[in-house]
Design a protein around this motif. Structure first.
Motif, short mmCIF file in Angstrom:
data_model
loop_
_atom_site.label_atom_id
_atom_site.label_comp_id
_atom_site.label_asym_id
_atom_site.label_seq_id
_atom_site.Cartn_x
_atom_site.Cartn_y
_atom_site.Cartn_z
N GLY A 119 0.78 -1.23 0.00
CA GLY A 119 0.00 0.00 0.00
C GLY A 119 0.80 1.27 0.00
N THR A 120 2.14 1.20 -0.14
CA THR A 120 2.96 2.39 -0.15
C THR A 120 3.39 2.72 -1.57
N ALA A 121 4.01 3.89 -1.74
CA ALA A 121 4.36 4.36 -3.07
C ALA A 121 5.45 3.49 -3.69
N PRO A 122 5.46 3.34 -5.03
CA PRO A 122 6.50 2.56 -5.69
C PRO A 122 7.84 3.25 -5.61
N ALA A 123 8.92 2.48 -5.78
CA ALA A 123 10.27 3.03 -5.67
C ALA A 123 10.77 3.61 -6.99
N ALA A 124 10.12 3.31 -8.12
CA ALA A 124 10.56 3.79 -9.42
C ALA A 124 10.10 5.23 -9.61
N THR A 125 10.89 6.18 -9.11
CA THR A 125 10.48 7.58 -9.11
C THR A 125 11.13 8.40 -10.21
N GLN A 126 12.06 7.82 -10.97
CA GLN A 126 12.74 8.54 -12.05
C GLN A 126 12.24 8.06 -13.40
N THR A 127 12.40 8.92 -14.43
CA THR A 127 11.95 8.56 -15.76
C THR A 127 13.05 8.81 -16.78
N LEU A 128 13.06 7.98 -17.80
CA LEU A 128 13.99 8.10 -18.92
C LEU A 128 13.18 8.13 -20.20
N TYR A 129 13.52 9.06 -21.09
CA TYR A 129 12.82 9.19 -22.37
C TYR A 129 13.63 8.48 -23.45
N LEU A 130 12.95 7.66 -24.26
CA LEU A 130 13.61 6.92 -25.35
C LEU A 130 12.85 7.16 -26.65
N GLU A 131 13.57 7.67 -27.63
CA GLU A 131 12.98 7.93 -28.95
C GLU A 131 13.87 7.29 -30.01
N VAL A 132 13.24 6.71 -31.01
CA VAL A 132 13.97 6.10 -32.13
C VAL A 132 13.60 6.83 -33.40
N ARG A 133 14.60 7.24 -34.18
CA ARG A 133 14.38 7.95 -35.44
C ARG A 133 15.04 7.16 -36.57
N ASP A 134 14.29 6.97 -37.62
CA ASP A 134 14.78 6.23 -38.79
C ASP A 134 14.54 7.07 -40.03
N GLY A 135 15.64 7.53 -40.65
CA GLY A 135 15.50 8.38 -41.82
C GLY A 135 14.81 9.70 -41.50
N SER A 167 12.62 10.40 -39.33
CA SER A 167 11.21 10.26 -38.90
C SER A 167 11.17 9.39 -37.65
N PRO A 168 10.33 9.74 -36.68
CA PRO A 168 10.22 8.89 -35.49
C PRO A 168 9.48 7.60 -35.80
N VAL A 169 9.93 6.53 -35.18
CA VAL A 169 9.25 5.24 -35.32
C VAL A 169 8.98 4.70 -33.92
N ASN A 170 8.07 3.78 -33.84
CA ASN A 170 7.73 3.17 -32.55
C ASN A 170 8.97 2.43 -32.00
N PRO A 171 9.45 2.78 -30.81
CA PRO A 171 10.60 2.08 -30.26
C PRO A 171 10.39 0.58 -30.13
N GLY A 172 9.12 0.14 -30.10
CA GLY A 172 8.86 -1.29 -30.05
C GLY A 172 9.36 -2.02 -31.27
N THR A 173 9.64 -1.30 -32.36
CA THR A 173 10.22 -1.92 -33.54
C THR A 173 11.63 -2.45 -33.24
N TRP A 174 12.31 -1.76 -32.33
CA TRP A 174 13.68 -2.14 -31.99
C TRP A 174 13.80 -2.77 -30.62
N PHE A 175 13.01 -2.30 -29.65
CA PHE A 175 13.20 -2.70 -28.26
C PHE A 175 12.09 -3.63 -27.79
N ALA A 176 12.45 -4.49 -26.84
CA ALA A 176 11.46 -5.35 -26.16
C ALA A 176 10.83 -4.53 -25.04
N LEU A 177 9.74 -3.88 -25.33
CA LEU A 177 9.13 -2.94 -24.37
C LEU A 177 8.44 -3.67 -23.22
N ASP A 178 8.22 -4.95 -23.33
CA ASP A 178 7.61 -5.70 -22.23
C ASP A 178 8.61 -6.06 -21.16
#
Length: 366
Positions: free
Chosen positions: A337-353, A355-366
């Motif tokens: 019932g307490t707050a999660p410990a993951a309090t920081q965030t990282l931004y990830l963007e993939v560009r191909d030619g 143009s932005p593409v879904n990072p799921g094309t390259w990364f295992a987002l699960d």
């Protein structure tokens, strides 16, 4: 009282191992192994790689210990609730055992009605004894498990303190090792004036990344996206591709939630095109893993490396920000019932030619 304790010990069977205590014990062992890795990393031929593995080992061990202590707390509360609910049953059982223990054994089987009644009473005692033994065994098992969980919680503070200190030492040693590193190939030399002009003339992350890629004329390897690359940081996807945030702003990337001071690494061999503060993204790393493909990683507090270096897969790129919680805060956060410990965030963007593409094309987002 001594006689009663002896009866309990004789009637009760061994206690089965419980997974919450096993998880906490194994996590503590992982932290101890990380300390051994840290001590050995100083003499390694590749100190950066050894220290990177050590930092990861500490991160994994601390995460496992936090999860183990959360499970210990849940199990302890469950057992305590069960024991409280069985107060009347326990009192009755102790009374029966006390009366049996105080009475001479021959008198327990005598009956006023004579031999037939005595035989019946003997059969009754024989029928009741297994059930009594089972209840005593169950009660003793719960009491022993409760004592074990309590001891684990009391020792967790020292284990966590050592783990946090070791992780901090490993991060500091890694930062120093990266600064002293001279064995990475240099694909090109950064023109700091040109980079500064690009930063001043662009007002979006996409424009800067594309202009930077155009200004760097170097050959990059061919790489086919498989959607199986590990994320740059150990965490979970907080916001999916092109999903609006609370302010209604949608960015063409994903946001990953991670713990404070988490290590960020390159998921694949790539050329480092840029590192430093940019717009409102904090410190940004731009990698070129393949021709016309860019990985843009933003939100770091510390960044490593120099523009133009060719980084092997798994090379540390920097650390996330945030303050590490103290031991008491971690133990409190491990309870339900307490707050999660993951309090920081990282931004990830993939560009191909460009143009932005879904990072799921390259990364295992699960």
């Amino acid at each position: 009282m001594i006689r009663l304790a002896a009866i309990l010990m004789l009637l009760a069977g061994p206690v089965a191992a419980q997974s919450p205590s096993d998880a906490a014990t194994q996590a503590a062992a992982r932290l101890a192994a990380a300390r051994v890795q840290l001590d050995a990393a100083g003499g390694s031929r590749d100190r950066v790689a050894a220290l990177t593995e050590t930092v990861r080992a500490y991160e994994d061990g601390l995460i496992a210990l936090r999860d183990g202590m959360r499970r210990v707390a849940i199990r302890r509360d469950t057992l305590q609730t069960q024991m409280d609910a069985r107060q009347a049953e326990v009192s009755q059982l102790l009374g029966v055992l006390a009366s049996i223990g105080n009475a001479p054994a021959p008198l327990l089987l005598l009956h006023p009605s004579g031999p037939l009644g005595t035989a019946r009473s003997g059969m009754l005692v024989a029928d009741v004894t297994p059930a009594l033994q089972a209840k005593v065994g169950d009660l003793k098992g719960q009491l022993q498990e409760l004592a074990l969980l309590q001891a684990l919680q009391e020792s967790a503070a020292d284990t966590l303190g050592d783990g946090l200190q070791g992780a901090q030492e490993a991060r500091a040693a890694l930062s120093a090792a990266v600064s002293d590193r001279t064995d990475l190939p240099q694909r090109y030399t950064e023109d700091s004036v040109q980079t500064a002009l690009l930063m001043a003339s662009t007002d979006t992350l996409a424009a800067f990344a594309d202009a930077l890629a155009d200004s760097v004329d170097v050959a990059a390897p061919e790489l086919i996206p498989q959607g199986d690359l590990a994320l740059p940081v150990q965490g979970t996807v907080l916001r999916a591709y092109n999903t609006a945030d609370a302010a209604g702003i949608a960015r063409p990337g994903v946001v990953i939630a991670a713990r404070p001071r988490a290590l960020v690494t390159t998921p694949v061999a790539a050329t480092l095109l840029f590192r430093g503060p940019l717009l409102d993204y904090g410190n940004v790393i731009i990698l070129e893993p393949a021709q016309d493909v860019l990985f843009v990683i933003g939100g770091l507090a510390e960044v490593y490396g120099e523009a133009g270096q060719v980084l092997p897969a798994g090379t540390p790129l920097g650390l996330l920000g945030g303050d590490l919680p103290d031991v008491d805060a971690i133990l409190t956060a491990g309870t339900p019932g307490t707050a999660p410990a993951a309090t920081q965030t990282l931004y990830l963007e993939v560009r191909d030619g460009q143009s932005p593409v879904n990072p799921g094309t390259w990364f295992a987002l699960d």
